[in-house]
Structures are given as structure tokens and as C-alpha cells.
Design a protein around this motif. Structure first.
Motif, mmCIF file in Angstrom:
data_model
loop_
_atom_site.group_PDB
_atom_site.id
_atom_site.type_symbol
_atom_site.label_atom_id
_atom_site.label_comp_id
_atom_site.label_asym_id
_atom_site.label_seq_id
_atom_site.Cartn_x
_atom_site.Cartn_y
_atom_site.Cartn_z
ATOM 1 N N ARG A 349 12.148 -33.171 26.627
ATOM 2 C CA ARG A 349 11.452 -33.007 25.355
ATOM 3 C C ARG A 349 12.106 -33.938 24.337
ATOM 4 N N VAL A 350 11.329 -34.836 23.764
ATOM 5 C CA VAL A 350 11.854 -35.872 22.871
ATOM 6 C C VAL A 350 11.606 -35.492 21.414
ATOM 7 N N VAL A 351 12.701 -35.501 20.625
ATOM 8 C CA VAL A 351 12.623 -35.247 19.189
ATOM 9 C C VAL A 351 13.228 -36.446 18.475
ATOM 10 N N ALA A 352 12.479 -37.036 17.552
ATOM 11 C CA ALA A 352 12.953 -38.213 16.813
ATOM 12 C C ALA A 352 13.261 -37.833 15.374
ATOM 13 N N ASP A 353 14.368 -38.349 14.861
ATOM 14 C CA ASP A 353 14.655 -38.200 13.440
ATOM 15 C C ASP A 353 13.585 -38.916 12.620
ATOM 16 N N LEU A 354 13.414 -38.507 11.373
ATOM 17 C CA LEU A 354 12.380 -39.076 10.511
ATOM 18 C C LEU A 354 12.474 -40.595 10.435
ATOM 19 N N THR A 355 13.687 -41.116 10.316
ATOM 20 C CA THR A 355 13.851 -42.568 10.224
ATOM 21 C C THR A 355 13.508 -43.242 11.542
ATOM 22 N N VAL A 356 13.974 -42.679 12.656
ATOM 23 C CA VAL A 356 13.703 -43.268 13.981
ATOM 24 C C VAL A 356 12.211 -43.319 14.251
ATOM 25 N N ALA A 357 11.490 -42.284 13.811
ATOM 26 C CA ALA A 357 10.041 -42.247 14.059
ATOM 27 C C ALA A 357 9.313 -43.386 13.373
ATOM 28 N N ASN A 358 9.909 -43.974 12.334
ATOM 29 C CA ASN A 358 9.285 -45.085 11.621
ATOM 30 C C ASN A 358 9.876 -46.439 12.001
ATOM 31 N N MET A 359 10.768 -46.477 12.974
ATOM 32 C CA MET A 359 11.368 -47.743 13.389
ATOM 33 C C MET A 359 10.450 -48.492 14.347
ATOM 34 N N SER A 360 10.570 -49.783 14.323
ATOM 35 C CA SER A 360 9.878 -50.631 15.296
ATOM 36 C C SER A 360 10.887 -51.626 15.850
ATOM 37 N N ASP A 361 10.574 -52.169 17.039
ATOM 38 C CA ASP A 361 11.463 -53.127 17.710
ATOM 39 C C ASP A 361 12.891 -52.587 17.814
ATOM 40 N N LEU A 362 12.980 -51.311 18.126
ATOM 41 C CA LEU A 362 14.296 -50.673 18.190
ATOM 42 C C LEU A 362 14.994 -50.978 19.518
ATOM 43 N N VAL A 363 16.283 -50.680 19.557
ATOM 44 C CA VAL A 363 17.114 -50.896 20.737
ATOM 45 C C VAL A 363 17.636 -49.550 21.200
ATOM 46 N N CYS A 364 17.447 -49.229 22.486
ATOM 47 C CA CYS A 364 17.902 -47.945 23.017
ATOM 48 C C CYS A 364 18.348 -48.123 24.463
ATOM 49 N N GLY A 365 19.006 -47.108 24.998
ATOM 50 C CA GLY A 365 19.469 -47.156 26.371
ATOM 51 C C GLY A 365 18.320 -47.273 27.357
ATOM 52 N N ALA A 366 18.602 -47.917 28.504
ATOM 53 C CA ALA A 366 17.564 -48.154 29.517
ATOM 54 C C ALA A 366 17.701 -47.205 30.697
ATOM 55 N N ASN A 367 18.554 -46.180 30.590
ATOM 56 C CA ASN A 367 18.812 -45.260 31.691
ATOM 57 C C ASN A 367 19.299 -45.989 32.943
ATOM 58 N N ALA A 368 20.040 -47.033 32.705
ATOM 59 C CA ALA A 368 20.679 -47.800 33.768
ATOM 60 C C ALA A 368 21.986 -48.343 33.221
ATOM 61 N N GLU A 369 23.073 -48.147 33.934
ATOM 62 C CA GLU A 369 24.386 -48.558 33.435
ATOM 63 C C GLU A 369 24.405 -50.052 33.122
ATOM 64 N N ASP A 370 24.971 -50.390 31.947
ATOM 65 C CA ASP A 370 25.117 -51.775 31.484
ATOM 66 C C ASP A 370 23.796 -52.412 31.065
ATOM 67 N N PHE A 371 22.779 -51.598 30.751
ATOM 68 C CA PHE A 371 21.497 -52.155 30.293
ATOM 69 C C PHE A 371 20.946 -51.327 29.115
ATOM 70 N N HIS A 372 20.319 -52.039 28.182
ATOM 71 C CA HIS A 372 19.578 -51.403 27.089
ATOM 72 C C HIS A 372 18.211 -52.080 26.985
ATOM 73 N N TYR A 373 17.237 -51.351 26.467
ATOM 74 C CA TYR A 373 15.945 -51.954 26.147
ATOM 75 C C TYR A 373 15.990 -52.497 24.722
ATOM 76 N N THR A 374 15.440 -53.670 24.535
ATOM 77 C CA THR A 374 15.234 -54.227 23.202
ATOM 78 C C THR A 374 13.736 -54.374 22.972
ATOM 79 N N GLY A 375 13.339 -54.449 21.708
ATOM 80 C CA GLY A 375 11.918 -54.591 21.387
ATOM 81 C C GLY A 375 11.102 -53.369 21.736
ATOM 82 N N VAL A 376 11.702 -52.175 21.595
ATOM 83 C CA VAL A 376 11.003 -50.929 21.936
ATOM 84 C C VAL A 376 10.140 -50.489 20.755
#
Length: 576
Positions: A349-376
Motif C-alpha cells: 500500500r503506497v502513501v505519498a507525502d503531499l510534496t512527493v505527490a506533486n513531484m515530477s522526474d523524481l529519483v527513487c530506489g529501483a528495488n535492485a541493489e546499486d540501482f535507482h530509477y531516475t525520471g520517475v
């Protein structure tokens, strides 16, 4: 009082376990002596301060129409089981058994007992409103008692409880107590702030804390310099820092981030602002039946989770915990450090903070060690969050109601008022007969002041390198007369005695130091103890027709004519 007949036992050094100024100075000044962890004997000087605090509190409570009684320290477990708090309160509730193997508690608070009194004593709407209070010893079995009287296990507290026929009346009672608390803390001579607060384990719907401003305070207070808005950081609203979500400008990419398990490390590696990153916090709830439910809370990389706010989310109100590493691996397919909302191994179950919900091109973990997603981007690369909520702590500069940036300062909680409604009256079936003769639940409020904590908080706010600087209203003695050469000069003794008698006639709490000590020793001791005004009487000064007057807070010696000594001492005391 004469010093030779009083018990004074000051120390040059503070004990090694005294971490904060109030603990150090109260011990050195001979005001408290440790008996066990978090349990202290109040020595004569310390008890004098406590009694002065109690007197002010009692006067204002009586003046506000509250009625004093005294409830027991030991309370039967049955009442706590009836309210549901026997298990809910946790390990701080000290549970004991008597010789008949019956369960009791040492009271940390008295909601159950006072509600039991009300259900047996209040029968008609004609008996309402009423507000009962007492000043009594409390005990909370702190896991790590520390800071002397600031966080002890045994302490003295004033707790009051109002009973009304309806919510409107209960709110009026709340306002009366709020105003009384404002008067109390002003009379105590403390710099304080009343802030909106979370109701915590007491429960209820409306709450304010009274915080003494001090750099050593454990609480963070948020206030708007341009308005009267103020709140504990646990409750302070943290708005979105982005007015709206911008259109995507980047493509989604799985980007190598070797060794970058923290948001700051990711930002440094990629050469982007920390505010572009999103941190993932994994919580779990445990339903009565079935496996744990896993929650993913998303906050901007430079923000911190407000656990009180999280605990108020739908689905988390009943209680939550941080997920274990095995649960995280099971649901995300990856160890902590590279977690994110895209491509989880199992649904979460995903809950986003108010600021995160308005972000674009964000960077977050990719659920793989040593990798992150960019441009999310929301909607394109991952579904909109199941829930958007205020999850974070306010930071200095967030915009307040006045349009100015919010400020943050530290405080020590010394008072708390709650509107309880029917939380306890419903649990304990405390009813009265209304005008129609039908039973109705009593509406309650509760109001606490930490008497002994006020003493510690006052010192944290008022001290210097030489010792305590008491506000005059609660100083153990208001004036100290220090004769130099007491045992050698009859003239010094006579003048000191005259001033002593004159101050007593004016109702001043004065101590005459007749121990015939050396001036340096005598002065240092009274500066450590923190008496607001010191008068020095010596042969040399008397030869010139003067005595020396010193305000502990200002620290300067002023020579005044012997004939003006009484008036000048009273004037200095009025300004202390």
C-alpha cells in the motif's frame, strides 16, 4: 530564616550522571538528592521552590472555580481494565500486587479514578459543571530516567478533570482552564508558549501544550512570527512545497548507483539536489487474522517522517511498526537502501507525502541493489498513490498562515490541557440525568501541570556559569542578607538584623546568613542557589553609610544608603 538554623549543603562538583544544567545545579545547590534511578529526595531548598510553585497553581485553580480533592497514589487494576488502559498504557504503568494477589497500579494519572468518583457522585445535570483537581505524587516507570526532575520516575503533578453536560459546556470549561494556565505560567515568571498538540495516550479531540522555552528542551515547537499560530512539531501541518505537479521532462531510466544506499549519497553521485530524491519507509500492520500488511511511505529525501501523523492514517490508527528486513525482502525483492514503488515483488500500500505527490522526474530506489530509477513520474511510470497525506515534519521556512516562514524553537513541556469528550465516561459508564430525566454521558476535559518539572524547566531557562537565576516568584528565598564580619562587628550585626526584620515585616522571604563565613564563600554559595537579590552589609560600607545591593540576574553591585536599603531592596526584588 537564619542560615545557621537552616540546612544548606552545597557541592563544588555535580554528579557524573547529571547531564543537563538543572540536574547539575539542583544537586550542587543541595535541592535534591538521588535515592534511586529517577527517584529523588526533595531537600529543604528544593521543597521550598516546589511549594511556591504549588501555591501559585492552587491559587489560580481555585480562582478558576476548580475544587480540590486528593486521590490515592495506589489504584485498583479493575478501573484500568474497565477503561482499557491496563494493557494499552504500556511498560510505564507500574503494576503491583497486594498480599491477596490483587492487581494494583501506582498512578501515572487519574482519569479512571476521577471518572469513578463522578459516576458515583454526579447524578443530575444540576450538579454540572464541576472541575475537580489534586496535587499528588505520580509514578511512571521510565525505561531510561534521566535529566533529574525533568524526566524522573516519581514526580509531583497537578491534574484536574472537568465534567459537563454537553460538548459546548466542556469547551467552555477547557477555555477556562487554558486561561488559568496562561495566568499560572506568567506568574511563575517563565518565558513560555502555548502550542496545539497531539493528544497522545490520554486521548481526546482538542489539546494544547504549555512549553517553557529552553535550548535543552526535548520538544520542537513550530510558530508563525506573523500570527498566533503555534504547534508542537508532532501536530504542525506541513503543506506541499510544490503548488502543482509539473509535466514530465525526463524519460524513465534504471540508473547505476553503486554503494549509494542513502538519498544524500544518491544526490551526490548523480549531481542533483537532494530535493529531487524520494526516500522509502516501510511499515507493517498486523491484523488479527492473516499475514502482516506492508505499507510504503514516500517522503522527499530531505524530509523526515512524522510518526504521530503516520499513526493517524486510515489503516494505521490501530497501531503500526517498522517492517522487518525479511518482510522487506519478501515484498520488494531487495534489502533496504534501494527500495521504491516500481516493480515490487508483492503488492504494497503506497502513501505519498503531499510534496512527493506533486513531484515530477523524481529519483527513487529501483528495488535492485546499486540501482535507482531516475525520471520517475506519477501516472506514466507508476500508479497514482493509494493515499496522499501530510507525513513529514515541518522545517524552518515552511510558509505559515501569515505568509511568513515558520520558525522552530525548543521547549520543555510543563503543562497540557485536553478535551476528552466521552472517552472515559463511555468506557466507565459515567452518566447523569439530563433535564428530561434521561441518562446522558458526562463530557470530560483533563488538565495537567508538572509541578516538579517546572522547577527543572525554570533552571534550564534561567542559569549562568555561577549557578541558578530564579524568577522571584518561585525562588527558595527572595533576598539573602550577607553580613561581612558577623562574628567581629556588632555594628554589622545590628544593621543586618534591622534590615532582616524590616524585610520580614514587608512579607519578603528573606534569609540572614549568620554563619560568619568568608565573603567569597558566602557570595558564591548564594549565587549558586540563585537568590534574586543579595544585600551585603560590611563595616567598610557602613563607615560610608552604605550597603551593597546585587541583583542576581543583572549581576552588578550597587551601593545604596543605609536609610534607603529597605526601599531599594524591595525595588530590586520587584524587577527580579
Amino acid at each position: 530564616m537564619r542560615a545557621s538554623r537552616y540546612h544548606l549543603n552545597t557541592l563544588k562538583e555535580a554528579p557524573s550522571d547529571a547531564e543537563v544544567a538543572s540536574h547539575q545545579l539542583m544537586t550542587r545547590a543541595g535541592m535534591i538528592r538521588k535515592l534511586a534511578g529517577g527517584i529523588y529526595t526533595y531537600m529543604p531548598l528544593g521543597l521550598k521552590v516546589i511549594r511556591k510553585v504549588e501555591a501559585i497553581v492552587r491559587e489560580e485553580m481555585n480562582g478558576a472555580g476548580a475544587v480540590e480533592l486528593l486521590m490515592p497514589v495506589v489504584q485498583p487494576a479493575e478501573l484500568w481494565k474497565e477503561s482499557g488502559r491496563w494493557e494499552q498504557y504500556g511498560a510505564e504503568l507500574l503494576r503491583i500486587k497486594d498480599r491477596h494477589d490483587r492487581d494494583f497500579v501506582l498512578q501515572p494519572t487519574s482519569e479512571e479514578v476521577i471518572t469513578d468518583i463522578a459516576r458515583n457522585e454526579i447524578h443530575s445535570w444540576r450538579q454540572l459543571p464541576v472541575n475537580f483537581y489534586h496535587i499528588q505524587t505520580k509514578f511512571r516507570d521510565e525505561r531510561r530516567p534521566r535529566f533529574g526532575l525533568m524526566r524522573g520516575r516519581e514526580f509531583t503533578m497537578k491534574d484536574a478533570y472537568s465534567f459537563d453536560r454537553d460538548d459546548e459546556g466542556a469547551q467552555r470549561s477547557y477555555d477556562v482552564m487554558y486561561d488559568a494556565y496562561m495566568r499560572i505560567f506568567k506568574r511563575l515568571g517563565l518565558e513560555f508558549r502555548a502550542v496545539a498538540a497531539d493528544t497522545g495516550s490520554i486521548g481526546g479531540d482538542r489539546s494544547h501544550e504549555f512549553q517553557v522555552i529552553a535550548d535543552t528542551g526535548e520538544d520542537l515547537l513550530v510558530y508563525d512570527p506573523g500570527s498566533d499560530y503555534a504547534a508542537n512539531i508532532e501536530l504542525a501541518h506541513a503543506p506541499s512545497l510544490l503548488a502543482e505537479r509539473a509535466a514530465p521532462a525526463e524519460s524513465l531510466a534504471k540508473t547505476p548507483t553503486p554503494g549509494a544506499a542513502k538519498c544524500q549519497a544518491v544526490a551526490d553521485l548523480l549531481g542533483i539536489p537532494l530535493a529531487r530524491t524520494v526516500k522509502s519507509l516501510v511499515l507493517a500492520t498486523d491484523p488479527e487474522d492473516g499475514p502482516a500488511q506492508i505499507w510504503l511511505l514516500l517522503l522527499r529525501g530531505d524530509h523526515e517522517l512524522n510518526e504521530v501523523k503516520a499513526g493517524k492514517l486510515p489503516g494505521l490508527k490501530a497501531g503500526w511498526r517498522f517492517a522487518t528486513e525479511s518482510e522487506i525482502v519478501e515484498h520488494f525483492g531487495c534489502k533496504p537502501g534501494y527500495l521504491g514503488p516500481i516493480g515490487t515483488a508483492k503488492p504494497v500500500r503506497v502513501v505519498a507525502d503531499l510534496t512527493v505527490a506533486n513531484m515530477s522526474d523524481l529519483v527513487c530506489g529501483a528495488n535492485a541493489e546499486d540501482f535507482h530509477y531516475t525520471g520517475v513520474n506519477w501516472g506514466r511510470d507508476l500508479p497514482e498513490p493509494e493515499l496522499v497525506a501530510d507525513l513529514r515534519n515541518v522545517v524552518a521556512g515552511d510558509i505559515g498562515p501569515s505568509g511568513q516562514g515558520l520558525a522552530i524553537q525548543r521547549g520543555i513541556e510543563v503543562g497540557h490541557v485536553f478535551f476528552l469528550g466521552t472517552k472515559y465516561s463511555e468506557a466507565l459508564n459515567a452518566t447523569f440525568l439530563d433535564e428530561t430525566g434521561k441518562p446522558a454521558l458526562l463530557r470530560m476535559g483533563c488538565y495537567g501541570i508538572g509541578i516538579t518539572r517546572i522547577v527543572g524547566a525554570a533552571i534550564e531557562q534561567n542559569h549562568d556559569a555561577r549557578g541558578i537565576i530564579w524568577p522571584a516568584a518561585i525562588a527558595p528565598f527572595q533576598v539573602a542578607i550577607c553580613p561581612v564580619g558577623w562574628g567581629k562587628s556588632a555594628t554589622v550585626r545590628d544593621e543586618a538584623e534591622k534590615l532582616y526584620a524590616a524585610l520580614q515585616e514587608q512579607g519578603v522571604d528573606v534569609i540572614l546568613d549568620d554563619r560568619d563565613q568568608r565573603p567569597g564563600v558566602m557570595f558564591a554559595e548564594w549565587e549558586l542557589i540563585g537568590v534574586p537579590v543579595r544585600v551585603t552589609v560590611g563595616e567598610r560600607g557602613l563607615a560610608d553609610g552604605v550597603v551593597e545591593l546585587q541583583s542576581r540576574r543583572q549581576g552588578e553591585n550597587v551601593k545604596v544608603a543605609v536609610g534607603d536599603a529597605l526601599a531599594q531592596t524591595l525595588a530590586a526584588l520587584a524587577q527580579a
